[in-house]
Design an enzyme around this catalytic site. Structure first.
Site, short mmCIF file in Angstrom:
data_model
loop_
_atom_site.label_atom_id
_atom_site.label_comp_id
_atom_site.label_asym_id
_atom_site.label_seq_id
_atom_site.Cartn_x
_atom_site.Cartn_y
_atom_site.Cartn_z
N LYS A 242 1.51 -5.43 3.47
CA LYS A 242 2.63 -4.53 3.79
C LYS A 242 2.14 -3.11 3.60
CE LYS A 242 5.91 -2.51 1.62
NZ LYS A 242 5.95 -1.26 2.42
N CYS B 127 -4.50 10.35 -5.72
CA CYS B 127 -4.29 9.93 -7.11
C CYS B 127 -5.41 10.44 -8.00
CB CYS B 127 -4.20 8.42 -7.20
SG CYS B 127 -5.75 7.63 -6.83
N GLU C 248 3.89 13.79 -12.50
CA GLU C 248 2.86 13.89 -11.45
C GLU C 248 3.48 14.69 -10.30
OE1 GLU C 248 2.10 10.27 -9.19
OE2 GLU C 248 0.00 10.81 -8.96
N PHE D 20 1.26 5.69 0.86
CA PHE D 20 1.11 6.49 2.07
C PHE D 20 -0.14 7.36 2.07
CE2 PHE D 20 2.88 9.88 -0.57
CZ PHE D 20 2.20 10.99 -0.10
N ALA E 95 0.82 -1.22 0.00
CA ALA E 95 0.00 0.00 0.00
C ALA E 95 0.86 1.27 0.00
CB ALA E 95 -0.92 -0.02 1.21
N SER F 189 3.34 4.44 -6.65
CA SER F 189 3.95 5.20 -7.75
C SER F 189 4.24 4.31 -8.97
CB SER F 189 5.25 5.82 -7.26
OG SER F 189 6.16 4.79 -6.95
N GLU G 285 5.54 2.16 4.67
CA GLU G 285 6.43 2.32 5.83
C GLU G 285 6.32 3.73 6.41
OE1 GLU G 285 7.15 1.88 2.74
OE2 GLU G 285 8.84 3.11 2.05
N ARG G 286 5.59 4.62 5.69
CA ARG G 286 5.47 5.99 6.19
C ARG G 286 4.22 6.19 7.04
NH1 ARG G 286 7.20 9.56 0.99
NH2 ARG G 286 6.30 7.97 -0.36
P1 NAD Z 1 5.40 4.48 -3.47
O1 NAD Z 1 5.45 3.77 -4.76
O2 NAD Z 1 6.57 5.25 -3.03
O3 NAD Z 1 5.08 3.43 -2.30
C1 NAD Z 1 4.04 2.48 -2.42
C2 NAD Z 1 4.52 1.15 -1.85
O4 NAD Z 1 5.56 0.64 -2.67
C3 NAD Z 1 5.07 1.28 -0.44
O5 NAD Z 1 4.56 0.22 0.33
C4 NAD Z 1 6.57 1.22 -0.63
O6 NAD Z 1 7.22 0.55 0.43
C5 NAD Z 1 6.75 0.44 -1.91
N1 NAD Z 1 7.86 0.96 -2.73
C6 NAD Z 1 8.28 2.24 -2.83
N2 NAD Z 1 9.27 2.35 -3.73
C7 NAD Z 1 9.50 1.13 -4.21
C8 NAD Z 1 10.40 0.60 -5.18
N3 NAD Z 1 11.26 1.37 -5.83
N4 NAD Z 1 10.34 -0.72 -5.45
C9 NAD Z 1 9.47 -1.50 -4.81
N5 NAD Z 1 8.59 -1.05 -3.88
C10 NAD Z 1 8.60 0.23 -3.58
O7 NAD Z 1 4.08 5.40 -3.52
P2 NAD Z 1 3.64 6.48 -2.46
O8 NAD Z 1 4.55 7.64 -2.57
O9 NAD Z 1 3.45 5.83 -1.14
O10 NAD Z 1 2.20 6.87 -3.01
C11 NAD Z 1 1.97 7.91 -3.92
C12 NAD Z 1 1.77 7.38 -5.31
O11 NAD Z 1 0.71 6.44 -5.31
C13 NAD Z 1 1.36 8.46 -6.31
O12 NAD Z 1 2.02 8.24 -7.50
C14 NAD Z 1 -0.13 8.24 -6.48
O13 NAD Z 1 -0.67 8.67 -7.70
C15 NAD Z 1 -0.20 6.75 -6.35
N6 NAD Z 1 -1.54 6.32 -5.98
C16 NAD Z 1 -2.29 5.74 -6.94
C17 NAD Z 1 -3.58 5.35 -6.65
C18 NAD Z 1 -4.42 4.71 -7.68
O14 NAD Z 1 -5.42 4.09 -7.32
N7 NAD Z 1 -4.07 4.82 -8.95
C19 NAD Z 1 -4.10 5.54 -5.36
C20 NAD Z 1 -3.27 6.13 -4.41
C21 NAD Z 1 -1.99 6.52 -4.73
#
Ligand code: NAD
Length: 519
Positions: free
Chosen positions: A196, A304, A404, A172, A170, A249, A199-200
């Protein structure tokens, strides 16, 4: 812990599942129904975005602990998958009531760790709760199909059966809603789960699973591990995990989709977005601008489905000064302060990134009509605040348009016709959501037909579908073919088994073996 809870007036009924040893308490793991301290020495600090004080430390779960979570889920699957559908429904019915009774406490934890305003945090819980309420209809949602007499004395039927151990990763920005898009649907179908959280923002997830245990969820059915890349790789590679739900992301989403799929798992991956609002000159000016401001700057733009790009068509371009005036009136403050309209962004790094994208826009020729980059919030000088910011004269070639931004920044463009607006939107790599503001039905209908986005609002700025539908972002915003929640969510977390049966009163089978394909 007590101090943090007291300062946010959190009742001690649900504990946040943290263990205090040094200054900041460590968040626990949840494995086989028990909240346990990780044996790791490696922790990630979680900060209150309004103050940057450390509120908890998240353990980077060890390999042994992650394996224990999967083992617990695998063992629990044997009995949980054979539990009657009515029993699973009863757990969900209890769960939705417990969630309802604890919305405020969940919201306080969300505000503490994520920063959004309390009222917005309650909305975060509510939208997840609606998925749980929908899951209570599992007795009809999981029905299979039947067809009697497909041949003489022969009938066929199919079951929708659970997959086994499933997993969710998930982001943040919605600490309650998005975990609730994931494990309730999986579990009500008879699967077991390893979750999972980001972590934030681990706190809301810990409360959610504690409440699920109270609702009657047996030990091992849902487990929580914490961490970053190692935890993600573990989930992608573990042979006992059958399906992964990811929201976050692009970089992480693509990586998890590819690595999980390569390992033969089902993966649904919801990713980034750039949602455009198209403002027609015949729209109701006052309500359109009000909706636009709320959808662009609510949650400090960290949704998002935030409307982060406004495309003004024709004469509507003259409304920009009024848009700026409305946006200026928003109150920026710590999320728990009454009357705050938007809180801080998640981290100093996010703040820096947002500000540099605004600067890149200015450097590339955009005009900054409202600049929130230097805002100071009295009493919260260390917080990650960015005030509402508006850029005009933005062109599709600019970095601030292509990326974005995920902050309280509204970029605006002006075009002569709706067709031009549609062309811009359909050329953008993302297809999460869009909205048109108009009083003309034919215009709205044409827009709906011609636009290539998965979720369309007509005079509705954030058209996130309720759970009887599915979340249907498309193109660059989604990888996979089965969406979250709704019918698609049930399909994602179940597999079909089709039975063809023949029962004859008398044996009339020919003595000659049939070697041709039966038709
Ligand atoms: P993030 O990708 O940084 O983190 C999401 C999850 O992925 C976390 O649990 C994290 O531990 C893990 N993660 C982070 N970087 C990773 C990597 N390089 N490799 C593998 N795993 C990794 O996202 P975020 O910053 O927590 O959330 C914001 C993003 O989520 C924005 O881009 C937003 O648009 C998107 N989002 C999309 C939707 C949707 O339904 N389309 C909904 C909410 C958020």
């Amino acid at each position: 812990v007590t101090l943090i809870l007291r300062s946010f007036k959190i009742t001690p009924r649900f504990s946040l599942c943290r263990h205090s040893s040094t200054a900041a308490p460590a968040t626990k793991l949840f494995i086989n129904g028990q909240f346990i301290n990780s044996k790791t020495k490696d922790f990630i600090d979680v900060h209150n975005p309004a103050t940057n004080e450390v509120v908890t430390r998240v353990p980077k779960t060890t390999q042994n602990e992650m394996q224990a979570a999967v083992d617990a889920a695998k063992t629990a699957f044997k009995t949980w998958s054979e539990t009657s559908v009515l029993t699973r429904q009863q757990v969900m019915l209890k769960y939705q009531q417990i969630l309802k009774d604890n919305i405020h406490d969940l919201a306080k934890v969300i505000t503490l760790e994520q920063g959004k305003t309390l009222i917005d945090a309650e909305g975060d819980v509510m939208r997840g709760l609606q998925v749980v309420e929908h899951a209570c209809s599992i007795t009809s949602l999981q029905l299979g199909e039947t067809m009697p007499r497909i041949a003489r004395d022969m009938d066929a039927y199919s079951y929708r059966l659970p997959l086994g151990v499933c997993s969710g990763i998930a982001p943040f920005n919605f600490p309650a809603m998005i975990p609730l898009w994931m494990f309730p649907i999986a579990v009500v179908c008879g699967n077991t789960y390893v979750l999972k959280p980001s972590e934030r923002v681990p706190g809301a997830t810990m409360m959610l699973v504690e409440m699920f245990k109270e609702a009657g969820c047996p030990d091992g059915v849902v487990n929580v591990i914490h961490g970053q890349h190692e935890a993600v790789n573990f989930i992608c590679d573990n042979p006992d995990i059958r399906a992964i739900s990811f929201v976050g992301s692009d970089i992480a989403g693509r990586y998890i989709y590819e690595r999980g799929s390569m390992n033969g798992k089902r993966v649904q991956s919801n990713m980034g977005a750039k949602n455009h609002g198209v403002i027609m000159p015949d729209a109701n000016k006052e309500s359109t601008l009000t909706q636009l401001v709320g959808a662009a700057f609510g949650a400090a733009g960290q949704r998002c489905m935030a409307l982060s790009t406004a495309v003004f068509v024709g004469e509507a371009g003259n409304w920009l000064p009024d848009l700026v005036e409305k946006s200026k009136k928003l109150r920026v403050n710590a999320g728990h302060v009454a009357d705050a309209d938007l809180g801080p962004v998640i981290s100093p790094a996010a703040r820096e990134r947002i500000c540099s994208l605004v600067q890149s826009g200015i450097n590339e020729g955009a005009t900054c009509l409202l600049d929130g980059r230097n805002i100071v919030v009295p009493g919260y000088e260390n917080g990650n605040f960015v005030g509402p910011t508006i850029l005009s004269d933005v062109k599709p070639s600019m970095t601030c348009y292509k990326e974005e931004i995920f902050g309280p920044v509204l970029i605006t463009m002006t075009v002569d016709t709706m067709d031009e607006a549609i062309q811009i939107i359909n050329t953008n790599k993302y297809g999460n959501g869009t909205a048109i503001f108009t009083t003309n039905g034919a215009t709205a209908r044409k827009f709906t037909n011609d636009i290539d986005c998965g979720q369309v609002g007509i005079n509705v700025p954030i058209p996130v579908p309720l759970p009887m539908f599915s979340f249907t972002g498309s193109r660059g915003s989604f990888l996979g073919d089965t969406n979250f929640y709704g019918k698609a969510g049930i399909n994602f977390y179940t597999q079909l088994k089709t039975v063809t049966q023949m029962w004859r009163e008398a044996d009339v089978t020919s003595t000659r073996p049939a070697t041709a394909m039966p038709v």
